[in-house]
Write an enzyme that holds these catalytic residues in place. Structure first.
Site, PDB file in Angstrom:
ATOM      1  N   ASP A 100      30.068  35.090  15.264  1.00  0.00           N
ATOM      2  CA  ASP A 100      30.999  34.134  15.884  1.00  0.00           C
ATOM      3  C   ASP A 100      31.824  34.591  16.891  1.00  0.00           C
ATOM      4  O   ASP A 100      33.062  34.248  16.608  1.00  0.00           O
ATOM      5  CB  ASP A 100      31.803  33.385  14.889  1.00  0.00           C
ATOM      6  N   SER A 126      44.278  26.654  11.860  1.00  0.00           N
ATOM      7  CA  SER A 126      43.121  26.336  10.763  1.00  0.00           C
ATOM      8  C   SER A 126      41.984  26.047  11.316  1.00  0.00           C
ATOM      9  O   SER A 126      41.772  25.553  12.500  1.00  0.00           O
ATOM     10  CB  SER A 126      43.751  25.456   9.772  1.00  0.00           C
ATOM     11  N   GLY A 127      41.016  26.635  10.886  1.00  0.00           N
ATOM     12  CA  GLY A 127      39.698  26.378  11.676  1.00  0.00           C
ATOM     13  C   GLY A 127      38.596  26.391  10.664  1.00  0.00           C
ATOM     14  O   GLY A 127      38.826  26.101   9.325  1.00  0.00           O
ATOM     15  N   GLY A 128      37.468  26.507  11.053  1.00  0.00           N
ATOM     16  CA  GLY A 128      36.091  26.356  10.144  1.00  0.00           C
ATOM     17  C   GLY A 128      35.964  26.934   8.696  1.00  0.00           C
ATOM     18  O   GLY A 128      35.836  26.620   7.764  1.00  0.00           O
ATOM     19  N   LEU A 172      49.456  29.209  10.743  1.00  0.00           N
ATOM     20  CA  LEU A 172      49.292  29.471  12.124  1.00  0.00           C
ATOM     21  C   LEU A 172      48.140  28.940  12.710  1.00  0.00           C
ATOM     22  O   LEU A 172      48.272  28.739  13.987  1.00  0.00           O
ATOM     23  CB  LEU A 172      48.953  31.094  12.132  1.00  0.00           C
TER      24      LEU A 172
END
Ligand SMILES: *[C@@H]1O[C@H](CO)[C@@H](O)[C@H](O)[C@H]1NC(C)=O
Ligand SMILES: *[C@@H]1O[C@H](CO)[C@@H](O)[C@H](O)[C@H]1NC(C)=O
Ligand SMILES: *[C@@H]1O[C@H](CO)[C@@H](O)[C@H](O)[C@H]1NC(C)=O
Ligand SMILES: *[C@@H]1O[C@H](CO)[C@@H](O)[C@H](O)[C@H]1NC(C)=O
Ligand SMILES: *[C@@H]1O[C@H](CO)[C@@H](O)[C@H](O)[C@H]1NC(C)=O
Ligand SMILES: *[C@@H]1O[C@H](CO)[C@@H](O)[C@H](O)[C@H]1NC(C)=O
Ligand SMILES: *[C@@H]1O[C@H](CO)[C@@H](O)[C@H](O)[C@H]1NC(C)=O
Length: 672
Positions: free
Chosen positions: A475, A357-359, A355
């Site tokens: 965050d 991807s991030g940090g 779906l």
């Protein structure tokens, strides 16, 4: 006549064959002669440092001093045939002690041994606002970008992209690599981790194909499957002779961009670098002092540490062998899923199910085999095991948090160094998809936006006050607000920033935060507080109202970026705060609500934590149970200027400063 022509051709081919050089390799740059400009510099131990950490818009270029023939005349292609080329280099991006980062670096091909007209900040030293997209620039680049610029259609702040005469990449992807022998396992890489990353760029003339791969230096094998692969006809992009080099820039936040070694070749694969010969990255001053103290006062301790390390290693090796077996402590924590179930649910973590991807890692869509319930599975790969148990303890207590505006955590699973978190699936994706997609934004009316803002505020209030201990989200940003089928806003990823801060690798410990959402005091104190969440929430308020990112590129501004809150404040100061509203709403909003959201956004964005309202107050304002202080005095708003460490009072002139509803007599906020 024909003979003459042939002679010319032969002479030409001879010149080609004998052309001085078609390759070079630098295992470190100690005696290298490069053409440098801007902040670029070769350090005494042989590192090529493109930018330093001086807090200002800077850029640096470094080019190999002579050019290469990259194109030959051809009868079949009027603009000539581009030759194959290949390069390999090792780079590292270091951020300030606790910081967010500057903009990134790029490998570039340019007609000149520099880049004329390149600008700093989001332009990476490659282009400026006037020459973007102009085919007479003849600039080809591969960017390693560490800031997100929505106006260039960038999807995250950690990506690699192929750029042809423009920073709007032809193709781009989040930084990641495929491990050798396993082309389906995509491992995220953080470009700003501060550690060395190897990059390979290969262009093949016959296929007109370019491949780009990266890999951490701890896994120094060229991945079989490239991160980016594209078919590109460069014949009208490149000139016959091109210079090769690097370009890098910083904006209001800065980083050190280093190249440790570099190899390049025309018509063949670049010679692999000898990693053992590369110069070491500098250790930072405070760390060095600390190291000295430790060395002297705890000399005896060192012995103990090495014994412990040896034991730990032995234990680790044994554990690794038995990795399929659940460790005893894991049974102490509820909500554990078995790995097999999650593997099945996500069809083996197939890329098709990815779906995003991030940090923090990659998120896959999954369908639980027993109940056929759709879930989102987040996979976080840890570099080391320490802290995992603590984190699982924390995660499973977070699992007890329940609120309609929080994405429900259903459970977790650990496998070796992977941590898997199972969440409710949110069919409508994240808020920024709606806000920054012009098509979707049209139907994203004010009523929906206001409802979502109220929802997130009550979710945050629950985290801050609805639990025996204060849970700081750390965050909050548009990207972390997810939407369910009825378009209710739900906060995701709470508590995860903590994991990053536990800093698996002490070398890279840093406060996690996103540029533009991170409260200024965080970079100084490193201590996340509820009022830092309020700051981030303020950025989301302004974003939803204005349809602009917290830090945006403003083409007309002299500087590359504009801080949204300053811009809103300017409109407010001009007596027309509603001019800051998203033009795509076409004026369809309740003026009182819009006015409240913008002013509250500014109030929350103040640099001094004490001046921000609490989430409880925010919720009261939004629900209409309280009204904003009548005496908001504009020149006492203390905004942070995003320098990372400094704060300043905006030097607004004194006239016309009071908000339209100011009673004039009211008490002032004390100036900072
Ligand atoms: C930033 O750089 C510009 C020109 O390069 C200079 O005029 C200005 O004083 C600098 N600002 C700071 C804060 O160093
Ligand atoms: C590449 O593009 C040029 C036009 O710029 C064209 O003449 C040439 O045929 C193209 N080459 C291929 C192999 O498509
Ligand atoms: C592209 O750049 C060239 C040379 O700098 C300039 O003459 C031309 O007007 C530019 N084209 C556009 C569309 O800006
Ligand atoms: C960004 O992407 C959108 C949709 O894909 C497109 O319409 C728009 O032109 C792109 N923006 C730029 C600057 O290329
Ligand atoms: C790009 O990668 C693919 C897959 O590994 C490979 O087949 C192809 O030859 C590569 N192309 C270049 C230009 O290296
Ligand atoms: C050759 O390149 C130039 C730009 O350098 C371009 O204007 C021209 O259209 C190209 N020729 C063909 C046939 O594409
Ligand atoms: C949100 O998701 C639901 C279910 O998938 C869908 O019916 C609805 O159209 C979506 N809403 C928007 C605005 O896309």
């Amino acid at each position: 006549m024909a003979f003459l022509q042939q002679l010319v051709l032969v002479l030409f081919l001879l010149r080609l064959a004998s052309s001085a050089t078609d390759r070079f390799i630098f295992n470190g740059f100690k005696d290298a002669k490069l053409t440098l400009d801007g902040t670029a510099k070769i350090t005494s131990n042989g590192l090529l440092r493109l930018t330093n950490e001086i807090h200002n818009l800077t850029m640096g270029h470094a080019f190999y001093p002579s050019n290469f023939r990259l194109k030959i005349p051809s009868s079949s292609s009027p603009n000539g045939t581009v030759l194959s080329f290949s390069t390999q280099f090792v780079f590292a991006i270091r951020t300030k002690a606790f910081g967010t980062s500057g903009h990134g670096l790029a490998f570039a091909l340019s007609p000149n041994p520099s880049i004329i007209g390149g600008r700093g900040a989001n332009y990476l030293g490659l282009f400026n606002q006037n020459n973007m997209g102009n085919s007479s620039e003849h600039i080809f680049a591969v960017e390693f970008d560490t800031a997100q610029d929505a106006s260039f259609n960038e999807t995250d702040e950690n990506h690699v992209g192929i750029d042809v005469n423009s920073l709007v990449s032809t193709v781009a992807a989040s930084a990641a690599y495929y491990r050798a022998g396993n082309t389906s396992a995509r491992e995220s890489i953080s470009l700003v981790s501060g550690t060395e990353i190897i990059a390979w760029i290969d262009y093949r003339s016959d296929l007109q194909q370019i491949n780009v791969s990266i890999s951490p230096i701890t896994d120094p094998v060229k991945p079989q499957k490239p991160l980016l692969s594209a078919t590109l006809n460069l014949s009208s992009v490149l000139k016959d002779f091109m210079y090769v080099g690097f370009s890098s820039s910083t904006g209001k936040l800065s980083s050190e961009h280093y190249i440790l070694g570099w190899s390049f070749r025309v018509n063949g694969e670049a010679q692999p670098l000898n990693l053992a010969l590369l110069p070491p990255l500098p250790t930072d001053g405070s760390r060095r002092r600390l190291a000295v103290i430790i060395a002297y006062s705890f000399a005896a301790g060192v012995l103990l540490v090495s014994v412990l390390a040896a034991t730990a290693y032995a234990v680790y090796k044994r554990k690794k062998k038995l990795s399929d077996i659940m460790e005893g402590w894991e049974s102490e924590y509820p909500h554990r899923f078995s790995y097999r179930v999650l593997y099945k649910a996500t069809k083996g973590f197939k890329e098709k199910e990815l779906l995003g991807s991030g940090g923090f890692g990659s998120v896959y869509k999954g369908v639980l085999p027993k109940t056929s319930e759709t879930v989102a599975v987040k996979r976080i790969t840890q570099n080391a095991r320490q802290g995992l148990r603590e984190f699982v303890a924390e995660v499973s207590s977070l699992g007890r948090l329940r609120h309609r505006n929080l994405v429900q955590l259903q459970g977790w699973c650990r496998r070796q160094n992977d941590l898997l978190l199972v969440y409710d699936f949110m069919p409508n994706g994240s808020l920024d998809c709606f806000l920054f997609d012009d098509e979707k934004a049209k139907s994203f009316d004010w009523e929906k936006r206001f409802k979502i803002l109220k929802g997130i505020a009550s979710g945050l209030l629950y985290l801050h006050e609805g639990w025996e201990q204060v849970v700081v989200h750390r965050d909050v940003k548009a990207n972390n607000v997810l939407l369910d089928a009825e378009m209710n806003g739900k906060l995701g990823d709470f508590g995860l920033a903590r994991l990053h801060e536990h800093g698996q690798n002490p070398q890279t410990t840093r406060v996690v935060g996103t540029l533009g959402y991170m409260a200024p005091e965080l970079s100084r104190t490193g201590k996340a507080t509820a009022s830092a969440d309020v700051f981030s929430y303020g950025a989301v308020l302004l974003e939803m109202a204005s349809g602009k990112r917290p830090i945006e590129t403003m083409v007309s501004e002299e500087e590359g970026e504009m801080v949204l809150v300053e811009w809103v404040l300017k409109n407010w100061q001009g007596g027309g705060i509603l001019r800051a509203m998203d033009s795509r709403l076409k004026g369809k909003f309740l003026r009182e609500e819009a006015d409240l959201v913008l002013k509250l956004g500014v109030l929350c964005s103040q640099a001094v934590p004490d001046k921000r309202p609490t989430m409880r107050q925010v919720v009261q304002y939004l629900d209409g149970d309280a009204s904003l202080p009548k005496d908001l005095i504009l020149n006492s708003m203390v905004l942070h200027d995003d320098l990372g460490f400094d704060q300043l009072v905006l030097p607004y002139p004194h006239s016309g400063l009071q908000s339209s509803d100011s009673s004039g007599t009211a008490k002032q906020f004390t100036s900072y």
